[in-house]
Design an enzyme around this catalytic site. Structure first.
Site, PDB file in Angstrom:
ATOM      1  N   ASP A   1       0.859  -1.178   0.000  1.00 40.45           N
ATOM      2  CA  ASP A   1       0.000   0.000   0.000  1.00 40.45           C
ATOM      3  C   ASP A   1       0.903   1.239   0.000  1.00 40.45           C
ATOM      4  O   ASP A   1       2.129   1.146   0.134  1.00 40.45           O
ATOM      5  CB  ASP A   1      -0.973  -0.016   1.190  1.00 40.45           C
ATOM      6  CG  ASP A   1      -2.205   0.854   0.910  1.00 40.45           C
ATOM      7  OD1 ASP A   1      -2.157   1.685  -0.019  1.00 40.45           O
ATOM      8  OD2 ASP A   1      -3.220   0.714   1.627  1.00 40.45           O
TER       9      ASP A   1
HETATM   10  C1  BGC Z   1      -4.997   3.247   0.162  1.00 41.47           C
HETATM   11  C2  BGC Z   1      -5.168   2.245  -0.945  1.00 41.47           C
HETATM   12  C3  BGC Z   1      -5.016   2.906  -2.278  1.00 41.47           C
HETATM   13  C4  BGC Z   1      -3.664   3.569  -2.323  1.00 41.47           C
HETATM   14  C5  BGC Z   1      -3.359   4.236  -3.641  1.00 41.47           C
HETATM   15  C6  BGC Z   1      -3.751   4.075   0.002  1.00 41.47           C
HETATM   16  O1  BGC Z   1      -3.728   5.157   0.882  1.00 41.47           O
HETATM   17  O2  BGC Z   1      -4.958   2.568   1.395  1.00 41.47           O
HETATM   18  O3  BGC Z   1      -6.431   1.628  -0.827  1.00 41.47           O
HETATM   19  O4  BGC Z   1      -5.161   1.961  -3.292  1.00 41.47           O
HETATM   20  O5  BGC Z   1      -3.596   4.551  -1.315  1.00 41.47           O
HETATM   21  O6  BGC Z   1      -4.047   5.412  -3.796  1.00 41.47           O
END
Ligand code: BGC
Length: 793
Positions: A312
């Site tokens: 993530d």
């Molecule tokens: C979130 C994810 C997301 C990623 C990319 C993160 O802060 O937890 O779900 O896909 O950002 O934007």
């Protein structure tokens, strides 16, 4: 319970290739230190668009030409455009891409930008490896559908699949071939803002929805230019963040991981999802992004997942604040060794991985496997043949009618009618054909932007039709009295007074209250109070005090605890965030063109003190109320039982609940066999194809006793007792959405076999045990009379 027998076949070729890879990693020692030691837990995945010998050959050939730096480049991902997390970095991406130092970019704001970067990658970099462009396409790209919690409330996987297909068509037209969806985190705590992004509290429903998203995104072939790679997230336990506080720690036993949290991931992967995202949270003492038990033991060894694991946002770098890494190098080493292939944004792989491999701290085979996992997806998408996107594919004008209609249908089916009493014996809804003057009040009555909900992709407020606009179209602007009444967080006395006057001059009042989509719901929007923000409750009380018939529409990404409203307001609908067709869908439901048919996918608490609250709980040795659980539990006046002294145990509305405009009757549940053989069902658990013949068929008659046509979501639940491990007081094992004309009856049948009756035992094996079973076919998780059957050895 939740593994499809159809997915159980082991493909020898994948298994052999995988075991060879593991052997080459030397994965036998400390990496698996957290593993339980037992084997044969769940069957390996059988269906992946990645397991293609032709792709493998091309990956082999490319790998031979790659330098260490070029390999590391494939594992680096950056955000270019509006960031969706902290510290996006300001790297010089064009130069980096030219040097082959970037594998993927996301958050780009146009197809042109994507093509420009792609030109650099395929024309300037030495090996011409295309970039993979990603985006958070969570409930639509431009055609914005209801938020995922609402989509799940339709209990209609065909709606979800089609929404995901439309999202795939639109995303791919913008150059995006990788969507960070579906989010399948089981969530039992509405304080957690991200409960809005998933399918709620149930692993079975979550699995059905997970599969529907993957089918829609990836289509029949990933090579189709309208298909996109799915990315199931967040692995794992993110939804169990302590105290509902985002990014917080989770403690979940291996048994509960297998029973509750893993199944939707396994379902998405067995439907063919080619990628998975690791989560932010610490799980059982180890951050999920550095967790070899989940990322290697379960995902690679047990499930044999052949796809790409991305971290993530900056979660590799976050191993430092977590305290298990002293610096970026240590973070990179721990993440890649545990099983994270691609580093989203943190730059740790880019900075340190080459040195870590040179010094032997990260093994060459592990690096190679990570790179192969990335390349496999790029080949499967056909990016090497066709890296660019035809810029004329994107729709710039009005959205096609079919997409808009699907957005409306999805919204209509997602609304949950929570309460519908009214003036005298007649419920307020549906409104009469000519209801007179309607007062439309509230911060969400005419706010197009907030109809889109959090994570609204490239949704545009100008595509959204508000409640006020749709009501005006229906009855004429002259019959609408609009007053905003309040902002989300504030309101002046004068604003509230104006709203009260609008109500006084109307025949019926529709109040549109709730949360501000992105600020109060979604990521980083955990709430300690689940009331209506600002002065909205005061507004509600004052408008209700006019004595006019009031319909309260709640727009929110979670259940809200509103004791006063549920006691005093006659009619309440959970509208969630309905997407671009919010207004038309609501108006059709308000006027009864269509009856509401959504059902709750999360238990609706009476008060925050009951949280976490979920229907599929384990019993205690001292349950309050009925011990046989044949009725909704009512609390006992006894002292030494499991209860609150100041509140009931039961939620205000149970999982599966939702009213309609008609009355329905369910007959007693029947089963066609009262004794089943565990041996027979265990055979089907291991069998190649799902064979339901070893099980039983449960059925019940459902009758529409009212005078309106309705859709009903018929649910089937089981409880197992006498088992080696304790099983929930009820668990969902099937459901069907049916349409019933006035007076019509239908017999609804569910074949129940090993999938419904299996459980994870003490050794973490999935099996059917000799047990007593109760089966309910019911309109929600708290009603109905069960029928008994027995499973014998
Ligand atoms: C979130 C994810 C997301 C990623 C990319 C993160 O802060 O937890 O779900 O896909 O950002 O934007």
């Amino acid at each position: 319970m939740l593994w499809d027998s159809g997915q159980r076949r082991c493909r020898l070729s994948i298994r052999v290739a995988f075991l060879l890879t593991l052997a080459s990693f030397g994965l036998s020692g400390p990496v698996f230190a957290q593993a339980s030691g037992s084997n044969s837990h769940a069957a390996a995945l059988t269906h992946s668009p990645l397991t293609d010998p032709a792709i493998e050959k091309r990956v082999d050939a490319l790998m031979k030409q790659m330098t260490l730096e070029e390999k590391v480049g494939q594992l680096a991902q950056y955000s270019s455009g509006a960031p969706t997390g902290p510290s996006a970095g300001n790297a010089d991406y064009p130069s980096m891409i030219g040097r082959g130092e970037v594998g993927s970019l996301f958050n780009l704001d146009s197809v042109r930008a994507a093509n420009q970067y792609q030109h650099i990658a395929v024309e300037k970099s030495r090996l011409h490896i295309p970039l993979l462009f990603g985006l958070d396409v969570i409930h639509g790209f431009r055609t914005t559908f209801p938020v995922p919690l609402a989509l799940a409330s339709t209990w209609d996987p065909s709606i979800v699949e089609k929404a995901a297909r439309i999202a795939a068509q639109e995303s791919s037209a913008a150059g995006v071939r990788w969507v960070f969806s579906p989010m399948v985190d089981v969530a039992r705590d509405p304080r957690w803002g991200r409960i809005v992004e998933g399918a709620g509290e149930d692993p079975y429903l979550g699995s059905v929805m997970a599969r529907a998203y993957v089918r829609g995104y990836q289509g029949k072939s990933l090579r189709n230019k309208e298909s996109v790679a799915a990315c199931v997230k967040h692995f794992v336990g993110y939804g169990a963040a302590e105290a509902g506080r985002d990014y917080n720690t989770a403690e979940i036993s291996e048994h509960t991981l297998r029973e509750v949290y893993f199944p939707p991931f396994y379902a998405a992967l067995s439907e063919g999802s080619v990628s998975l995202m690791s989560s932010f949270n610490t799980l059982n003492g180890l951050p999920a992004t550095a967790n070899p038990f989940t990322l290697t033991q379960i995902l690679r060894k047990e499930w044999e997942f052949p796809g790409l694991v991305v971290s993530d946002w900056t979660s590799v770098g976050e191993l430092v604040p977590h305290g298990i890494a002293l610096d970026g190098a240590m973070a990179a080493r721990k993440a890649i060794t545990a099983g994270v292939d691609m580093d989203m944004v943190s730059d740790s792989y880019h900075q340190h991985l080459a040195d870590l491999v040179k010094s032997g701290k990260v093994s060459q085979p592990r690096l190679d496997e990570a790179v192969r996992n990335v390349l496999r997806v790029k080949f499967a998408l056909g990016l090497f043949e066709d890296p660019f996107t035809d810029e004329s594919r994107e729709v710039h004008g009005a959205l096609p009618k079919e997409r808009v209609e699907h957005a409306r249908l999805a919204a209509e089916r997602s609304f949950v009618l929570l309460k519908n009493s009214g003036a005298g014996s007649r419920p307020i809804l549906p409104l009469a054909g000519d209801p007179g003057t309607i007062a439309v009040i509230g911060p969400l009555a005419d706010d197009a932007n907030n109809m889109l909900g959090p994570w609204s992709g490239r949704g545009r407020p100008e595509d959204a039709v508000t409640l006020k606009t749709a009501l005006e179209q229906r009855v004429g602007a002259g019959k609408i009295r609009y007053a905003k009444g309040a902002e989300f967080q504030t309101a002046s006395d004068a604003e509230i007074q104006k709203a009260v006057e609008a109500a006084q001059g109307a025949d019926v009042v529709v109040l549109a209250l709730g949360e501000e989509a992105a600020a109060q719901s979604g990521e980083a929007a955990s709430r300690a109070y689940l009331n209506l923000p600002g002065r909205q409750e005061e507004l509600l009380e004052k408008v209700t005090a006019t004595g006019k018939p009031v319909v309260l529409l709640l727009f929110s990404g979670r259940p809200l605890t509103l004791p006063w409203a549920f006691e005093h307001v006659p009619t309440i609908v959970a509208a969630w965030f309905p997407g671009i067709q919010a207004g038309p869908a609501l108006v059709r439901v308000l006027f009864g063109d269509v009856a509401p048919s959504g059902k709750l996918v999360v238990s609706w608490p009476r008060t925050i003190g009951q949280i976490p609250i979920y229907y599929n709980a384990l019993n205690t040795g001292r349950p309050a109320g009925d011990t046989d659980l044949t009725h909704p539990p009512t609390n006992s006046p006894e002292k030494f039982v499991s209860r609150y002294i100041d509140e009931q145990n039961s939620p205000l509305f149970p999982f599966g609940y939702g009213l309609s405009y008609s009355s329905l009757e369910y007959s007693q549940t029947r089963v066609d066999s009262s004794k089943l053989s565990a041996v027979g069902m265990n055979e089907t658990l291991r069998a190649v194809a799902s064979d339901k013949s070893a099980g039983a068929t449960a059925s019940a008659m459902v009758k529409n006793t009212g005078n309106r046509a309705v859709d009903e979501v018929v649910q089937v639940y089981v409880r197992l007792t006498g088992t080696s491990m304790e099983e929930p007081v009820r668990k969902l094992v099937g459901f069907k959405r049916i349409s019933l004309a006035p007076g019509e009856s239908q017999t609804v049948s569910f074949p129940l076999g090993a999938d419904a009756f299996s459980l994870w035992d003490m050794e973490n094996h999935l099996r059917v045990e000799a047990s007593h079973v109760q089966v309910w076919i019911s309109p929600d998780s708290s009603r109905g009379l069960p029928v008994a059957l027995e499973i014998v050895e």
